[in-house]
Design an enzyme around this catalytic site. Structure first.
Site, PDB file in Angstrom:
ATOM      1  N   TYR A   1       7.878 -13.907 -14.174  1.00 34.09           N
ATOM      2  CA  TYR A   1       6.817 -12.965 -13.828  1.00 34.09           C
ATOM      3  C   TYR A   1       5.478 -13.427 -14.386  1.00 34.09           C
ATOM      4  CZ  TYR A   1       4.135  -8.622 -13.591  1.00 34.09           C
ATOM      5  OH  TYR A   1       3.154  -7.681 -13.334  1.00 34.09           O
TER       6      TYR A   1
ATOM      7  N   GLY B   1       2.452   3.137  -5.846  1.00 30.03           N
ATOM      8  CA  GLY B   1       1.750   2.678  -7.032  1.00 30.03           C
ATOM      9  C   GLY B   1       0.266   2.481  -6.854  1.00 30.03           C
ATOM     10  N   ILE B   2      -0.214   1.404  -7.406  1.00 21.51           N
ATOM     11  CA  ILE B   2      -1.644   1.106  -7.389  1.00 21.51           C
ATOM     12  C   ILE B   2      -2.149   0.905  -5.971  1.00 21.51           C
ATOM     13  CG2 ILE B   2      -3.316  -0.695  -8.023  1.00 21.51           C
ATOM     14  CD1 ILE B   2      -1.682  -0.900 -10.680  1.00 21.51           C
TER      15      ILE B   2
ATOM     16  N   ALA C   1       0.802  -1.226   0.000  1.00 23.58           N
ATOM     17  CA  ALA C   1       0.000   0.000   0.000  1.00 23.58           C
ATOM     18  C   ALA C   1       0.831   1.270   0.000  1.00 23.58           C
ATOM     19  CB  ALA C   1      -0.917   0.001   1.226  1.00 23.58           C
ATOM     20  N   ASN C   2       2.151   1.147   0.009  1.00 26.03           N
ATOM     21  CA  ASN C   2       2.995   2.339   0.135  1.00 26.03           C
ATOM     22  C   ASN C   2       3.354   2.983  -1.195  1.00 26.03           C
ATOM     23  OD1 ASN C   2       4.742  -0.249   0.324  1.00 26.03           O
ATOM     24  ND2 ASN C   2       6.143   1.281  -0.486  1.00 26.03           N
TER      25      ASN C   2
END
Length: 330
Positions: free
Chosen positions: A187, A24-25, A21-22
């Protein structure tokens, strides 16, 4: 559909966990959820960065209810400690957002290839460990928070994948890239695992008649730090610069990229077992809509095999039944 952040319903009384949550999205989803009254638990690998991100949100949303908690998805001990700190606190939504992309091969604290370990196994473990919190009868409101109320809708688990999952395949003979490793192949495998997990979890929740639903999303092409971390770790200055140019010229903003996640977490018409992403050209940008994922993502035998292996690798058991016979392929 032209759904935007202004369409997020009132989230007062709901508690939502967002991993990564720190930035980007994850950060933009946190901002909009807090703006609409949610208590957001920001599950971050780096607490200091999490606190700085929380301060940034509070500059926009002065009455934001935010809690920063340490949760390193590359370390099962950290994930278990996070779940232990939650105790029996009910949560309404879990957003499995954190991830790494196209980095050099490395291993997590538990010996997993990092992309598979963080993007899939970390979220598999976290979801299983907080499932009882999600299935609690009462939702919303953390400790010392009098905003709790009876849950009015089902809990949700939103797992953020990528359109790159379409290029992925699960290599059960070399899950951790020990014999052959490619940053993009790994990825893509981890992002396919995200969708397989989301669908299998939905089938098990449905079999259990649980008051919860599991949804997969992808953000399209959004400008975040993910695009530059791989080149940074490889020491590829030209590729890093090119990624920054693409982010500035081609990509949509992180705010736009967060819309499928926000939609899946809050919109009343979201369907369990669905996959949502941007509706624009090549599904790279635009408003959220329901979409089809890759053919491989619907392979239920692969999903069940991946589930069993994920359980064995993480040691996390889900108290959910296997899907009913009629939910299995003929």
């Amino acid at each position: 559909m032209s759904w935007t952040a202004t369409d997020v319903p009132d989230q007062t009384g709901r508690t939502i966990v967002v991993t990564g949550a720190n930035s980007g999205i994850g950060l933009e989803a946190t901002r909009e959820l807090a703006r609409n009254g949610a208590t957001v638990i920001m599950a971050c690998r780096d607490v200091d960065r999490g606190e700085r991100a929380a301060a940034d949100v509070r500059r926009d949303v002065t009455d934001a209810y935010l809690r920063v908690e340490a949760c390193d998805l590359s370390n099962l001990e950290s994930i278990r400690a996070f779940a232990d700190r939650l105790g029996d606190e009910p949560i309404d939504v879990l957003i499995n957002n954190a991830g790494v992309m196209a980095i050099p091969r490395s291993e997590t604290a538990d010996g997993f290839e990092t992309q598979f370990g963080v993007n899939h196994l970390g979220h598999f473990a976290l979801t299983g460990l907080v499932l009882s919190n999600l299935l609690a009868e009462d939702g919303g409101g953390g400790e010392d928070d009098d905003r709790g109320r009876e849950r009015e809708q089902e809990a949700r688990i939103v797992t953020v994948s990528s359109s790159m999952h379409e290029r992925g395949a699960i290599d059960f003979d070399d899950l951790h890239g020990e014999r052959s490793y490619g940053p993009w192949g790994s990825y893509a495998q981890s992002k396919l695992a995200n969708v397989l997990f989301a669908y299998e979890l939905e089938r098990r929740l449905r079999t259990a008649n649980a008051n919860a639903k599991s949804v997969a999303v992808h953000p399209g092409y959004a400008a975040t730090n993910l695009q530059v971390r791989g080149p940074e770790q490889y020491g590829q200055r030209v590729r890093k610069a090119f990624s920054r140019v693409l982010n500035a010229v081609v990509a949509q903003s992180a705010e736009q990229g967060a819309l499928p996640t926000l939609y899946a977490a809050t919109a009343p018409d979201v369907e369990g077992g669905a996959y949502y992403g941007p509706d624009g050209i090549a599904n790279m940008r635009g408003a959220p809509e329901r979409q089809a994922s890759s053919d491989r993502s619907y392979d239920r035998e692969t999903a069940r095999r991946l589930w069993r292996i994920s359980r064995d690798l993480t040691g996390v058991e889900y108290e959910l039944p296997r899907p009913k016979v009629e939910d299995r392929p003929a």
